[in-house]
Each structure stands twice: as C-alpha cells, then as structure tokens.
Design an enzyme around this catalytic site. Structure first.
Site, mmCIF file in Angstrom:
data_model
loop_
_atom_site.group_PDB
_atom_site.id
_atom_site.type_symbol
_atom_site.label_atom_id
_atom_site.label_comp_id
_atom_site.label_asym_id
_atom_site.label_seq_id
_atom_site.Cartn_x
_atom_site.Cartn_y
_atom_site.Cartn_z
ATOM 1 N N CYS A 39 28.055 -15.862 -21.255
ATOM 2 C CA CYS A 39 29.325 -14.717 -21.956
ATOM 3 C C CYS A 39 30.542 -14.296 -21.454
ATOM 4 O O CYS A 39 30.413 -13.165 -20.750
ATOM 5 C CB CYS A 39 28.075 -13.705 -22.419
ATOM 6 S SG CYS A 39 28.534 -12.230 -23.111
ATOM 7 N N CYS A 42 29.932 -10.721 -21.444
ATOM 8 C CA CYS A 42 29.938 -9.802 -20.298
ATOM 9 C C CYS A 42 29.820 -9.632 -18.836
ATOM 10 O O CYS A 42 29.723 -8.437 -18.556
ATOM 11 C CB CYS A 42 27.970 -10.521 -20.295
ATOM 12 S SG CYS A 42 27.585 -10.456 -21.699
#
Length: 122
Positions: A39, A42
């Site tokens: 991600c 993230c």
C-alpha cells in the site's frame, strides 16, 4: 500468534491476540493502523504517524500508542474493538480508541483528519 506491532515512546513491542484487548484498555489513547506492505499511501503515512506520536508523547508522556497491523499477514477483513466492528474496505484504515472504546475511524492517508483526531482526543 503475533498480531500487531505497538509503537509507543520510540519502542516497538510485539502484541499477541491474547494481549491486544488488554493493551487497548490500558492505554489512554490508541491508534490502530490497518495497512499492507504493498500500500503506497500506508508507506507515505508511516513517517508522519511516527512523528505525530513522538510529538504527542513529548507533550504528555505515554499519551498515544500506535498498533500497526498488516492485513495481508493477518488475513483480516474485520476488526472488533469493544462493541464496534470495523470492516476494512480501504487502506490505510486508522481506528482511534480510548479506554477500549472506538472514538473515530479515518480511512485513507488523510493527515489533517489524523492530526485533528490526535489533538481532539489527547
């Protein structure tokens, strides 16, 4: 079984499924970050979160703890804290809890909302 990593006062601790509930009840404000290695948002949020936690803990000792959970490793789609069940639809998903009660959920790398929640609930 390893469940989460906890980051508080510059330390990373291994949390197990047996101690997770105890951990979110003992700490005044806990931020649970649901993320994944793949991600991008993230990864971009990681340094910001650690800086915000360090700043919050500098103002008030042990005021905020981060639990970081890799949803791929843990193979989870839902997280239940107290009475509230949160379904993970997007990453990152950040759950703010205090004394084991869910206060707010932020979906996405919304730095403004994260910072506002830290300031609001400290």
């Amino acid at each position: 079984m390893q469940l989460l990593l906890a980051y508080s006062c510059g330390l990373i601790m291994i949390i197990t499924d047996d101690t997770f509930d105890q951990g979110i009840r003992e700490n005044k404000l806990v931020l649970v970050e649901l993320c994944a290695d793949w991600c991008g948002p993230c990864k971009q949020l990681a340094t910001f979160l650690h800086d915000e936690i360090a700043a919050a803990n500098a103002v008030k000792a042990n005021a905020l703890t981060l639990y970081k959970a890799n949803v791929d490793t843990l193979d989870i789609a839902d997280v239940t804290i107290g009475e509230k069940k949160t379904t993970v639809m997007s990453l990152p998903t950040l759950i703010f809890t205090k004394d084991g009660v869910v206060l707010d959920v932020v979906v996405g790398a919304n730095r403004v909302a994260i910072k506002q929640n830290i300031e609001k609930y400290m």
